[in-house]
Design a protein around this motif. Structure first.
Motif, PDB file in Angstrom:
ATOM      1  N   GLY A 168       0.726  -1.435   0.052  1.00 45.89           N
ATOM      2  CA  GLY A 168       0.548   0.585  -0.527  1.00 45.89           C
ATOM      3  C   GLY A 168       0.928   1.430  -0.292  1.00 45.89           C
ATOM      4  N   ARG A 169       0.621   2.546  -0.043  1.00 44.70           N
ATOM      5  CA  ARG A 169       1.086   3.495  -0.137  1.00 44.70           C
ATOM      6  C   ARG A 169       2.074   4.133   1.119  1.00 44.70           C
ATOM      7  NH1 ARG A 169      -4.102   7.416   0.999  1.00 44.70           N
ATOM      8  NH2 ARG A 169      -2.945   6.845   3.800  1.00 44.70           N
ATOM      9  N   ASP A 170       1.416   4.002   2.002  1.00 45.60           N
ATOM     10  CA  ASP A 170       2.429   3.999   3.753  1.00 45.60           C
ATOM     11  C   ASP A 170       3.305   2.736   4.288  1.00 45.60           C
ATOM     12  OD1 ASP A 170       1.415   6.558   3.400  1.00 45.60           O
ATOM     13  OD2 ASP A 170      -0.245   5.712   4.513  1.00 45.60           O
ATOM     14  N   VAL A 171       3.270   1.935   3.403  1.00 43.49           N
ATOM     15  CA  VAL A 171       3.901   0.357   3.904  1.00 43.49           C
ATOM     16  C   VAL A 171       4.773   0.015   2.377  1.00 43.49           C
ATOM     17  CG1 VAL A 171       3.321  -1.659   4.075  1.00 43.49           C
ATOM     18  CG2 VAL A 171       1.717  -0.211   4.063  1.00 43.49           C
ATOM     19  N   ARG A 172       6.636  -0.051   3.779  1.00 45.32           N
ATOM     20  CA  ARG A 172       7.209  -0.444   2.396  1.00 45.32           C
ATOM     21  C   ARG A 172       8.179  -0.778   3.072  1.00 45.32           C
ATOM     22  NH1 ARG A 172       5.305   2.248  -0.394  1.00 45.32           N
ATOM     23  NH2 ARG A 172       5.325   4.684  -1.385  1.00 45.32           N
ATOM     24  N   PRO A 173       8.959  -1.904   2.295  1.00 41.77           N
ATOM     25  CA  PRO A 173      10.030  -2.753   2.874  1.00 41.77           C
ATOM     26  C   PRO A 173      11.489  -1.838   3.137  1.00 41.77           C
ATOM     27  CG  PRO A 173       9.817  -3.364   0.220  1.00 41.77           C
ATOM     28  CD  PRO A 173       9.065  -2.035   0.944  1.00 41.77           C
ATOM     29  N   PHE A 174      12.512  -2.573   4.185  1.00 45.29           N
ATOM     30  CA  PHE A 174      13.622  -1.997   4.321  1.00 45.29           C
ATOM     31  C   PHE A 174      14.394  -2.855   3.884  1.00 45.29           C
ATOM     32  CE2 PHE A 174      16.981  -0.027   6.267  1.00 45.29           C
ATOM     33  CZ  PHE A 174      16.582   1.431   6.979  1.00 45.29           C
ATOM     34  N   ALA A 257       1.088 -10.618  18.224  1.00 46.60           N
ATOM     35  CA  ALA A 257      -0.252  -9.545  16.885  1.00 46.60           C
ATOM     36  C   ALA A 257       0.199 -10.497  16.103  1.00 46.60           C
ATOM     37  CB  ALA A 257       0.280  -8.288  17.555  1.00 46.60           C
ATOM     38  N   ARG A 258      -1.321 -10.954  15.281  1.00 47.26           N
ATOM     39  CA  ARG A 258      -1.666 -11.388  13.957  1.00 47.26           C
ATOM     40  C   ARG A 258      -1.963 -10.423  13.886  1.00 47.26           C
ATOM     41  NH1 ARG A 258       0.790 -16.149  13.760  1.00 47.26           N
ATOM     42  NH2 ARG A 258       1.120 -17.446  15.429  1.00 47.26           N
ATOM     43  N   ILE A 259      -1.501  -9.871  12.119  1.00 50.58           N
ATOM     44  CA  ILE A 259      -1.747  -8.809  11.140  1.00 50.58           C
ATOM     45  C   ILE A 259      -2.810  -9.423  10.743  1.00 50.58           C
ATOM     46  CG2 ILE A 259      -1.214  -6.580  10.030  1.00 50.58           C
ATOM     47  CD1 ILE A 259       1.194  -6.358  11.378  1.00 50.58           C
ATOM     48  N   ALA A 260      -3.881  -8.208  10.382  1.00 45.66           N
ATOM     49  CA  ALA A 260      -5.178  -9.160   9.396  1.00 45.66           C
ATOM     50  C   ALA A 260      -4.557  -8.647   8.504  1.00 45.66           C
ATOM     51  CB  ALA A 260      -7.023  -9.439   9.866  1.00 45.66           C
ATOM     52  N   GLN A 261      -4.548  -7.059   8.012  1.00 49.44           N
ATOM     53  CA  GLN A 261      -4.619  -6.363   6.706  1.00 49.44           C
ATOM     54  C   GLN A 261      -4.157  -5.423   6.866  1.00 49.44           C
ATOM     55  OE1 GLN A 261      -8.205  -6.276   4.627  1.00 49.44           O
ATOM     56  NE2 GLN A 261      -9.103  -4.805   6.412  1.00 49.44           N
ATOM     57  N   PHE A 262      -4.120  -4.023   5.772  1.00 44.62           N
ATOM     58  CA  PHE A 262      -3.787  -2.881   5.513  1.00 44.62           C
ATOM     59  C   PHE A 262      -4.312  -1.991   5.121  1.00 44.62           C
ATOM     60  CE2 PHE A 262       1.232  -4.808   6.181  1.00 44.62           C
ATOM     61  CZ  PHE A 262       1.430  -4.644   7.590  1.00 44.62           C
ATOM     62  N   SER A 263      -5.339  -1.535   5.856  1.00 47.65           N
ATOM     63  CA  SER A 263      -5.767  -0.518   5.015  1.00 47.65           C
ATOM     64  C   SER A 263      -5.439   0.952   4.709  1.00 47.65           C
ATOM     65  CB  SER A 263      -7.726  -0.904   5.690  1.00 47.65           C
ATOM     66  OG  SER A 263      -7.989  -2.177   6.145  1.00 47.65           O
ATOM     67  N   GLU A 264      -6.024   1.517   3.563  1.00 47.49           N
ATOM     68  CA  GLU A 264      -5.572   2.616   3.524  1.00 47.49           C
ATOM     69  C   GLU A 264      -6.776   3.734   3.929  1.00 47.49           C
ATOM     70  OE1 GLU A 264      -4.026   3.697  -0.050  1.00 47.49           O
ATOM     71  OE2 GLU A 264      -2.976   2.376  -1.028  1.00 47.49           O
ATOM     72  N   GLN A 265      -6.322   4.234   4.521  1.00 54.16           N
ATOM     73  CA  GLN A 265      -7.275   5.919   4.853  1.00 54.16           C
ATOM     74  C   GLN A 265      -6.984   7.180   4.535  1.00 54.16           C
ATOM     75  OE1 GLN A 265      -9.754   4.768   7.107  1.00 54.16           O
ATOM     76  NE2 GLN A 265      -9.055   2.976   6.938  1.00 54.16           N
ATOM     77  N   ALA A 278      -7.660  -1.403  16.241  1.00 58.24           N
ATOM     78  CA  ALA A 278      -7.073  -1.330  14.521  1.00 58.24           C
ATOM     79  C   ALA A 278      -6.409   0.270  15.149  1.00 58.24           C
ATOM     80  CB  ALA A 278      -7.923  -1.025  13.238  1.00 58.24           C
ATOM     81  N   GLN A 279      -5.658   0.482  14.261  1.00 53.69           N
ATOM     82  CA  GLN A 279      -4.411   2.158  14.792  1.00 53.69           C
ATOM     83  C   GLN A 279      -3.888   2.313  13.265  1.00 53.69           C
ATOM     84  OE1 GLN A 279      -1.886   2.085  17.962  1.00 53.69           O
ATOM     85  NE2 GLN A 279      -1.474   3.991  17.833  1.00 53.69           N
ATOM     86  N   ALA A 280      -4.022   3.932  12.986  1.00 51.03           N
ATOM     87  CA  ALA A 280      -3.529   4.556  11.651  1.00 51.03           C
ATOM     88  C   ALA A 280      -2.716   4.767  12.390  1.00 51.03           C
ATOM     89  CB  ALA A 280      -4.225   5.756  11.371  1.00 51.03           C
ATOM     90  N   PHE A 281      -1.526   4.481  11.134  1.00 51.06           N
ATOM     91  CA  PHE A 281      -0.529   4.723  11.559  1.00 51.06           C
ATOM     92  C   PHE A 281       0.348   5.722   9.918  1.00 51.06           C
ATOM     93  CE2 PHE A 281      -0.411   1.101  13.954  1.00 51.06           C
ATOM     94  CZ  PHE A 281       0.246   1.646  15.215  1.00 51.06           C
ATOM     95  N   GLY A 282       1.321   6.414   9.662  1.00 52.73           N
ATOM     96  CA  GLY A 282       2.056   7.061   8.437  1.00 52.73           C
ATOM     97  C   GLY A 282       2.735   6.855   8.242  1.00 52.73           C
ATOM     98  N   LEU A 283       3.441   5.628   8.925  1.00 47.49           N
ATOM     99  CA  LEU A 283       3.878   5.214   7.751  1.00 47.49           C
ATOM    100  C   LEU A 283       3.963   3.328   8.252  1.00 47.49           C
ATOM    101  CD1 LEU A 283       6.979   4.125   6.324  1.00 47.49           C
ATOM    102  CD2 LEU A 283       8.199   4.887   7.955  1.00 47.49           C
ATOM    103  N   VAL A 284       4.000   2.053   8.340  1.00 45.91           N
ATOM    104  CA  VAL A 284       4.357   0.524   8.214  1.00 45.91           C
ATOM    105  C   VAL A 284       5.821   0.045   7.810  1.00 45.91           C
ATOM    106  CG1 VAL A 284       3.536  -1.454   8.114  1.00 45.91           C
ATOM    107  CG2 VAL A 284       2.070   0.925   8.284  1.00 45.91           C
TER     108      VAL A 284
END
Length: 690
Positions: A168-174, A257-265, A278-284
């Motif tokens: 997604g938009r705010d999700v990046r590998p490193f 923690a078992r992450i079910a999904q990342f949802s763009e808001q 759920a909690q909103a983050f500016g970067l994952v």
């Protein structure tokens, strides 16, 4: 800022359950038609003794080290060296420093002038195909480069998992410099929006990223499916202690923690976990591990493992005799070594092999893993998680630290240290030198006392292949050779070998090369007593037996061998002396005996040996006897000679050979005396019952 360094012992077998299903291509391991069934010892096509055309695919840290190893050897002066890569080589170990504002130039491994001077041709053009029949590689732009030897150093790629929304938009590998640039931009945007940052994965990379982002003022949340951090490196007790030590303002851990999904808001990205709001983050940032990048090799028909990695042998050769693989893309004996130090070792071994050294073989060494979290260093050494029969574990824990030593057969085999510990270098030395660590040391650890009585820090007597700098894989032998070559200061040795240039943890050990060597504590009587014991043993073997006299009035001394009472007195006195002499073997089992000075015990042991030989002469009159009696006497004489040799050998052996020589002679001395109790009991039984 955190600094991550790792060593070969942390190489972990990649298990099927550790990899997401879609990240295992179906074609891996199949290769071209007929390749799968070929035996590894197939007839190999000959390659030149020193290849004229060397092509390297992949220009990361390991690929760059291979180039340096090639150009450092005169036999490759006439060989061309071409390197294909996606981007210039940089220090990937410290890539997280880019998030702290370090410019890319600070992470560069070499300047352009080096490649020009070393006659290395660079192609910023990734290879897309290997034509094995024509022995050429084909780049994305259509460039064809022929090779005599092809070296694959393609590294690894991040595991994204099966979580919906992971691109997604705010999700990046490193993983790469481009990843770091994107993460840096998103982190700045998250700060402006007042949103926290999420790191998925509480392994080595995840904790390092969390530390860097926390230092930059971000509120950081770490998610992991395991119940504690570094679950692949440490056991549960240490993991809970580490989790407790990592608690600080601005850093939140979501374990199990078992992450079910990342949802763009509209504002940020929601991280939705099973059974949690759920909690909103500016970067994952995804830091869930890596898998070898082997698609190029698989498409060329090279034998690859089902779970990733190009299979190689002891000289890093693949199923094609002209193609080699090093670094994270190689699978060696069922393992992938996703670390810098073993990759550097592979580069050196391959350069030696291609240069004509027939005995060059890759042998990964075991040391451990390090993580420098701000204010909380973590060190994992050797087989820290070993359990089972014969394994003794001692643990000490307080609110600021956790220490765990693992011992097998009185030898240190592993350690976990969380927090500062002044004796860490001594632990590393004990592990490298295979020093004895018994119950006395483990008891002191459990009490929080100083474990080692002598702070032995010098690496002068470490084994040749023992790793000192775990960042770059520099061994004790390489450091000693640098010193012998004229590097007479810490700065020169580090500059020549690369040791202590990454995290600086090993600087104290490297500096011990130049520390004044303290003369070992020696007893004034040990040497003379050992010489007397050796002379008495030689006398017993070479001299003729003392004859019996025809009359007791002429030689009353032979009553010692005629009178049964005197014979029993000398015999049981002799047996008592040898039993007392065995105290050396149990000194670490008896707490009160372990408090005595070691040199005092050695001197007493030598005195017992001398008195035992005197008693043996009085008991036998220099007679060897027959059958079991002769075996008993020969065991005593051999053990005495070996013991004297062990005490005297450091006087004439070279400084480097003394520890190994003493260790081996002591071992043979102990083995030689093993039959003594059985033979002594057999002798007593024969006298009284037969």
């Amino acid at each position: 800022m955190a600094t991550l360094t790792t060593t070969p012992d942390s190489m972990a077998r990649v298990r099927e359950e550790d990899l997401p299903r879609e990240s295992v291509p179906a074609e891996i391991g199949l290769g071209r038609e007929g390749d799968q069934a070929r035996p590894r010892d197939q007839e190999k096509r000959e390659i030149p003794a020193v290849p004229g055309r060397i092509v390297v695919v992949g220009h990361g840290m390991v690929g760059q080290r291979f180039c340096e190893e090639i150009r450092a050897r005169e036999q490759f002066a006439g060989s061309s060296l071409r390197v294909f890569g996606d981007e210039p080589p940089y220090d990937r170990v410290h890539l997280a420093r880019r998030l702290s504002g370090a410019p890319p130039a600070d992470l560069a491994l070499k300047e352009e002038a080096w490649f020009r001077d070393a006659n290395v041709t660079l192609h910023a053009d990734p290879v897309v195909q290997i034509d094995r029949e024509r022995a050429v590689v084909i780049s994305a732009s259509g460039l064809e480069a022929p090779y005599d030897v092809l070296v694959l150093a393609t590294g690894s790629q991040p595991v994204l998992g099966k979580i919906p929304g992971n691109t997604g938009r705010d999700v990046r590998p490193f993983r790469s410099m481009s990843d770091a640039e994107e993460v840096l931009a998103l982190a700045l945007r998250a700060r402006e929006a007042g949103l926290p940052v999420a790191v998925v994965g509480a392994g080595l990379l995840g904790l390092e990223l969390a530390d860097v982002l926390l230092a930059e003022g971000h509120s950081v949340h770490v998610f992991d499916a395991q119940p504690y951090p570094l679950s692949r490196q440490i056991e549960a007790h240490a993991g809970r202690a580490l989790l407790q030590g990592l608690v600080r303002p601005g850093l939140t851990f979501h374990m199990s923690a078992r992450i079910a999904q990342f949802s763009e808001q509209e504002r940020g990205t929601l991280v939705e976990c099973e059974g949690a709001p759920a909690q909103a983050f500016g970067l994952v940032v995804l830091a869930m591990g890596v898998r070898p990048r082997d698609k190029l090799a698989s498409a060329a028909g090279l034998t690859c493992d089902l779970f990733g990695g190009v299979e190689v042998d002891d000289v890093l050769r693949t199923s094609d005799p002209k193609i080699y693989a090093i670094g994270e893309c190689a699978r060696y004996r069922g393992f992938t070594l996703g670390l810098v130090a073993p990759g550097y070792a592979m580069a050196e071994v391959l350069a030696e092999h291609l240069g004509g050294r027939n005995d060059a073989r890759f042998e990964p060494s075991a040391v451990g893993t390090r993580l420098k979290f701000e204010g909380l260093p973590v060190t994992v050494l050797g087989e820290s998680g070993a359990t089972g029969l014969g394994v003794d574990v001692a643990v000490y824990q307080d609110p600021k630290s956790y220490r765990r030593l693992v011992v097998s057969r009185d030898r240190l085999i592993g350690a976990v240290v969380i927090g500062e510990w002044s004796e860490l270098s001594r632990v590393e030395s004990a592990l490298a030198r295979r020093d004895r660590v018994g119950r006395a040391e483990l008891t002191r650890l459990r009490k929080g006392e100083q474990v080692f009585r002598q702070a032995h820090l010098t690496i002068l007597d470490w084994p040749e292949t023992a790793t000192v700098c775990t960042c770059t894989g520099v061994t004790a032998g390489a450091l000693r050779r640098a010193r012998e070559a004229g590097c007479d200061s810490l700065e020169l040795v580090c500059q020549r070998t690369g040791a202590s240039r990454v995290c600086g943890t090993c600087e104290q050990l490297v500096a011990s090369l130049f520390a004044p060597v303290e003369a070992p504590e020696r007893s004034l009587w040990l040497g003379p007593l050992s010489i007397v014991a050796a002379l008495l043993a030689a006398l017993y073997l070479l001299a003729s037996p003392i004859p019996f006299s025809d009359s007791i009035q002429e030689a009353p001394y032979d009553a010692l061998w005629r009178d049964k009472g005197l014979k029993q007195w000398t015999g049981f006195s002799l047996a008592g002396l040898y039993l007392v002499g065995l105290l050396m073997s149990v000194r670490k089992r008896l707490r009160w005996l372990g408090r005595l000075r070691f040199e005092s015990l050695r001197t007493f042991h030598a005195l017992v040996g001398v008195l035992g030989l005197v008693g043996l002469i009085l008991h036998t009159g220099l007679r060897l006897g027959h059958g079991l009696d002769r075996g008993l006497i020969l065991v005593v004489l051999l053990g005495t000679l070996l013991g004297a040799f062990a005490a005297l050998s450091p006087e004439w052996a070279s400084e480097r050979e003394r520890p190994r020589l003493r260790r081996w002679v002591n071992r043979i001395h102990i083995y030689a005396l093993w039959p003594l109790p059985v033979l002594l009991l057999a002798h007593i039984a024969k006298v009284y019952f037969f």
